[in-house]
Motif scaffolding. Structure first.
Motif, mmCIF file in Angstrom:
data_model
loop_
_atom_site.group_PDB
_atom_site.id
_atom_site.type_symbol
_atom_site.label_atom_id
_atom_site.label_comp_id
_atom_site.label_asym_id
_atom_site.label_seq_id
_atom_site.Cartn_x
_atom_site.Cartn_y
_atom_site.Cartn_z
ATOM 1 N N ALA A 12 0.855 -1.190 0.000
ATOM 2 C CA ALA A 12 0.000 0.000 0.000
ATOM 3 C C ALA A 12 0.887 1.236 0.000
ATOM 4 N N LEU A 13 0.568 2.184 -0.866
ATOM 5 C CA LEU A 13 1.291 3.450 -0.944
ATOM 6 C C LEU A 13 0.318 4.591 -0.698
ATOM 7 N N VAL A 14 0.783 5.615 -0.004
ATOM 8 C CA VAL A 14 -0.021 6.802 0.250
ATOM 9 C C VAL A 14 0.416 7.883 -0.737
ATOM 10 N N PHE A 15 -0.559 8.497 -1.415
ATOM 11 C CA PHE A 15 -0.277 9.496 -2.434
ATOM 12 C C PHE A 15 -0.915 10.828 -2.097
ATOM 13 N N LYS A 16 -0.158 11.902 -2.293
ATOM 14 C CA LYS A 16 -0.693 13.253 -2.127
ATOM 15 C C LYS A 16 -1.696 13.545 -3.238
ATOM 16 N N GLU A 17 -1.341 13.168 -4.467
ATOM 17 C CA GLU A 17 -2.232 13.353 -5.615
ATOM 18 C C GLU A 17 -2.691 11.979 -6.097
ATOM 19 N N LEU A 18 -3.670 11.440 -5.390
ATOM 20 C CA LEU A 18 -4.128 10.069 -5.602
ATOM 21 C C LEU A 18 -4.568 9.809 -7.045
ATOM 22 N N GLU A 19 -5.446 10.645 -7.579
ATOM 23 C CA GLU A 19 -5.971 10.412 -8.932
ATOM 24 C C GLU A 19 -4.849 10.414 -9.969
ATOM 25 N N LYS A 20 -3.991 11.416 -9.900
ATOM 26 C CA LYS A 20 -2.874 11.539 -10.840
ATOM 27 C C LYS A 20 -1.978 10.299 -10.771
ATOM 28 N N CYS A 21 -1.665 9.850 -9.567
ATOM 29 C CA CYS A 21 -0.772 8.703 -9.417
ATOM 30 C C CYS A 21 -1.434 7.403 -9.872
ATOM 31 N N CYS A 22 -2.725 7.242 -9.581
ATOM 32 C CA CYS A 22 -3.428 6.037 -10.050
ATOM 33 C C CYS A 22 -3.448 6.001 -11.577
ATOM 34 N N GLU A 23 -3.699 7.142 -12.198
ATOM 35 C CA GLU A 23 -3.662 7.206 -13.666
ATOM 36 C C GLU A 23 -2.281 6.835 -14.179
ATOM 37 N N TRP A 24 -1.226 7.334 -13.535
ATOM 38 C CA TRP A 24 0.144 7.041 -13.953
ATOM 39 C C TRP A 24 0.433 5.539 -13.851
ATOM 40 N N TYR A 25 0.067 4.931 -12.722
ATOM 41 C CA TYR A 25 0.302 3.490 -12.550
ATOM 42 C C TYR A 25 -0.467 2.689 -13.608
ATOM 43 N N CYS A 26 -1.666 3.133 -13.954
ATOM 44 C CA CYS A 26 -2.456 2.429 -14.968
ATOM 45 C C CYS A 26 -1.904 2.663 -16.378
ATOM 46 N N GLU A 27 -1.587 3.894 -16.713
ATOM 47 C CA GLU A 27 -1.108 4.199 -18.063
ATOM 48 C C GLU A 27 0.327 3.751 -18.305
ATOM 49 N N VAL A 28 1.208 3.990 -17.352
ATOM 50 C CA VAL A 28 2.629 3.706 -17.556
ATOM 51 C C VAL A 28 2.981 2.268 -17.204
ATOM 52 N N LEU A 29 2.473 1.780 -16.085
ATOM 53 C CA LEU A 29 2.848 0.444 -15.608
ATOM 54 C C LEU A 29 1.773 -0.611 -15.847
ATOM 55 N N GLU A 30 0.686 -0.228 -16.512
ATOM 56 C CA GLU A 30 -0.364 -1.147 -16.935
ATOM 57 C C GLU A 30 -1.126 -1.821 -15.797
#
Length: 125
Positions: A12-30
């Motif tokens: 589990a990771l805590v993100f300041k910008e949750l939406e942006k980071c979730c999009e990045w993990y989905c788009e970049v790391l699939e």
């Protein structure tokens, strides 16, 4: 004797910008968004079936952490072909922290960071 623990379910990771980071993990790391859970957290699933829980920050200050300090150091993500993975992830905007190195136990690793500075690495064995 039967094993009690069969493997990793999720970090589990805590993100300041949750939406942006979730999009990045989905788009970049699939990763794939599979659920939204309590208090705005999201559950992402990797191609291997291992989940990543993304938790929104409560605006607390992020501690500065050295690579070899106690606690979790990084997330290592398995890839089939190192050269292909580096090529694809570079096209997707990954900025590498170093060169390809030999991995402990065999294979190769290369380090990078997510948009909020969490240390990640790809590993091929």
């Amino acid at each position: 004797m039967q094993r009690v623990v069969s493997g990793m379910d999720h970090p589990a990771l805590v993100f300041k910008e949750l939406e942006k980071c979730c999009e990045w993990y989905c788009e970049v790391l699939e990763y794939e968004l599979v659920a939204e859970i309590e208090q705005g957290a999201k559950l992402l699933r990797g191609a291997d079936g291992v989940y990543l829980e993304a938790i929104p920050s409560r605006e607390e200050e992020r501690p500065v952490r050295a690579y070899f300090a106690e606690g979790i150091s990084h997330l290592a993500l398995r890839v089939g072909d190192m050269e292909e993975a580096v090529e694809v992830l570079t096209r997707r905007g990954v900025v590498w922290s170093g060169e390809i190195m030999e991995a402990v136990g065999g294979g190769f690793v290369r380090n990078f960071r997510d948009p909020e500075g969490n240390e990640l690495q790809i590993v091929s064995r």
